[in-house]
Design a protein around this motif. Structure first.
Motif, PDB file in Angstrom:
ATOM      1  N   PHE A   1       0.604  -0.954   0.112  1.00 40.95           N
ATOM      2  CA  PHE A   1       0.023  -0.104   0.071  1.00 40.95           C
ATOM      3  C   PHE A   1       0.749   1.226   0.050  1.00 40.95           C
ATOM      4  O   PHE A   1       0.413   2.163  -0.228  1.00 40.95           O
ATOM      5  CB  PHE A   1      -1.046   0.132   1.068  1.00 40.95           C
ATOM      6  N   ILE A   2       2.079   1.369   0.372  1.00 42.09           N
ATOM      7  CA  ILE A   2       2.760   2.591   0.240  1.00 42.09           C
ATOM      8  C   ILE A   2       3.647   2.379  -1.101  1.00 42.09           C
ATOM      9  O   ILE A   2       4.254   3.602  -1.496  1.00 42.09           O
ATOM     10  CB  ILE A   2       3.940   2.481   1.670  1.00 42.09           C
ATOM     11  N   TRP A   3       3.486   1.489  -1.703  1.00 40.37           N
ATOM     12  CA  TRP A   3       4.179   1.365  -3.009  1.00 40.37           C
ATOM     13  C   TRP A   3       3.723   2.575  -4.032  1.00 40.37           C
ATOM     14  O   TRP A   3       4.584   3.421  -4.591  1.00 40.37           O
ATOM     15  CB  TRP A   3       4.008  -0.025  -3.702  1.00 40.37           C
ATOM     16  N   PRO A   4       2.550   2.738  -4.266  1.00 40.17           N
ATOM     17  CA  PRO A   4       2.066   3.983  -5.147  1.00 40.17           C
ATOM     18  C   PRO A   4       2.437   5.337  -4.678  1.00 40.17           C
ATOM     19  O   PRO A   4       3.079   6.248  -5.534  1.00 40.17           O
ATOM     20  CB  PRO A   4       0.504   3.960  -5.072  1.00 40.17           C
ATOM     21  N   ILE A   5       2.532   5.671  -3.582  1.00 35.38           N
ATOM     22  CA  ILE A   5       2.941   7.135  -2.964  1.00 35.38           C
ATOM     23  C   ILE A   5       4.459   7.070  -2.948  1.00 35.38           C
ATOM     24  O   ILE A   5       5.032   8.145  -3.258  1.00 35.38           O
ATOM     25  CB  ILE A   5       2.092   7.311  -1.542  1.00 35.38           C
ATOM     26  N   SER A   6       5.231   5.994  -2.634  1.00 35.98           N
ATOM     27  CA  SER A   6       6.597   6.199  -2.692  1.00 35.98           C
ATOM     28  C   SER A   6       7.276   6.267  -4.122  1.00 35.98           C
ATOM     29  O   SER A   6       7.961   7.277  -4.123  1.00 35.98           O
ATOM     30  CB  SER A   6       7.238   4.796  -2.207  1.00 35.98           C
ATOM     31  N   LEU A   7       6.444   5.654  -5.009  1.00 38.63           N
ATOM     32  CA  LEU A   7       6.728   6.164  -6.216  1.00 38.63           C
ATOM     33  C   LEU A   7       6.566   7.306  -6.908  1.00 38.63           C
ATOM     34  O   LEU A   7       7.498   8.087  -7.556  1.00 38.63           O
ATOM     35  CB  LEU A   7       6.097   5.002  -7.451  1.00 38.63           C
ATOM     36  N   ILE A   8       5.557   7.915  -6.281  1.00 39.77           N
ATOM     37  CA  ILE A   8       5.090   9.418  -6.664  1.00 39.77           C
ATOM     38  C   ILE A   8       6.216  10.418  -6.136  1.00 39.77           C
ATOM     39  O   ILE A   8       6.506  11.209  -6.640  1.00 39.77           O
ATOM     40  CB  ILE A   8       3.593   9.604  -6.113  1.00 39.77           C
ATOM     41  N   LEU A   9       6.253  10.327  -4.815  1.00 39.42           N
ATOM     42  CA  LEU A   9       7.362  11.201  -4.139  1.00 39.42           C
ATOM     43  C   LEU A   9       8.658  10.683  -4.578  1.00 39.42           C
ATOM     44  O   LEU A   9       9.509  11.753  -4.689  1.00 39.42           O
ATOM     45  CB  LEU A   9       7.376  10.730  -2.564  1.00 39.42           C
ATOM     46  N   LYS A  10       9.115   9.502  -5.019  1.00 43.06           N
ATOM     47  CA  LYS A  10      10.255   9.532  -5.721  1.00 43.06           C
ATOM     48  C   LYS A  10      10.449  10.056  -6.926  1.00 43.06           C
ATOM     49  O   LYS A  10      11.259  10.887  -7.270  1.00 43.06           O
ATOM     50  CB  LYS A  10      10.629   8.053  -5.756  1.00 43.06           C
ATOM     51  N   TRP A  11       9.359  10.249  -7.664  1.00 42.20           N
ATOM     52  CA  TRP A  11       9.424  10.734  -8.953  1.00 42.20           C
ATOM     53  C   TRP A  11       9.332  12.535  -8.866  1.00 42.20           C
ATOM     54  O   TRP A  11       9.947  13.264  -9.577  1.00 42.20           O
ATOM     55  CB  TRP A  11       8.279  10.687  -9.868  1.00 42.20           C
ATOM     56  N   ILE A  12       8.879  13.078  -7.765  1.00 44.22           N
ATOM     57  CA  ILE A  12       8.502  14.254  -7.575  1.00 44.22           C
ATOM     58  C   ILE A  12      10.191  14.857  -6.971  1.00 44.22           C
ATOM     59  O   ILE A  12      10.589  16.006  -7.380  1.00 44.22           O
ATOM     60  CB  ILE A  12       7.637  15.087  -6.541  1.00 44.22           C
ATOM     61  N   PHE A  13      10.724  14.126  -5.893  1.00 44.62           N
ATOM     62  CA  PHE A  13      11.890  14.690  -5.299  1.00 44.62           C
ATOM     63  C   PHE A  13      13.158  14.194  -5.855  1.00 44.62           C
ATOM     64  O   PHE A  13      14.178  14.802  -5.416  1.00 44.62           O
ATOM     65  CB  PHE A  13      11.792  14.212  -3.705  1.00 44.62           C
ATOM     66  N   ASP A  14      13.226  13.489  -6.776  1.00 44.08           N
ATOM     67  CA  ASP A  14      14.508  12.804  -7.335  1.00 44.08           C
ATOM     68  C   ASP A  14      14.532  13.395  -8.726  1.00 44.08           C
ATOM     69  O   ASP A  14      13.890  14.019  -9.357  1.00 44.08           O
ATOM     70  CB  ASP A  14      14.552  11.376  -7.437  1.00 44.08           C
TER      71      ASP A  14
END
Length: 93
Positions: free
Chosen positions: A80-93
């Motif tokens: 369940f944290i997979w979608p938000i972790s991908l989104i945050l990785k895309w935004i901050f990296d």
């Protein structure tokens, strides 16, 4: 077995809120992360049916899917944290 999409959405939004709080304190102190976290947690609370509601049966059955999987659905936090972790990785990296 009927799958309750509100149960899945509640798990995704609950764990997304927790992950946003973790990400705020551990990696990036962006203030909007706390707002997103609060929004996700409030949304999870809002879509979770009360114990006396009629459609609570499908919700509870989905959270317990014990016939098919060993652990209840609420313990699948990595999924369940997979979608938000991908989104945050895309935004901050």
């Amino acid at each position: 077995m009927n799958i309750s999409f509100s149960a899945l959405a509640a798990c995704i939004s609950f764990y997304s809120g927790l992950y946003c709080i973790y990400y705020y304190f551990a990696k990036s102190p962006a203030g909007w992360l706390l707002l997103v976290a609060i929004g996700c947690l409030v949304f999870a609370y809002w879509i979770t049916p009360a114990a006396y509601e009629k459609h609570r049966g499908n919700y509870t059955a989905t959270m317990r899917i014990g016939e098919f999987f060993w652990y209840p659905l609420i313990t699948w936090w990595r999924v369940f944290i997979w979608p938000i972790s991908l989104i945050l990785k895309w935004i901050f990296d």
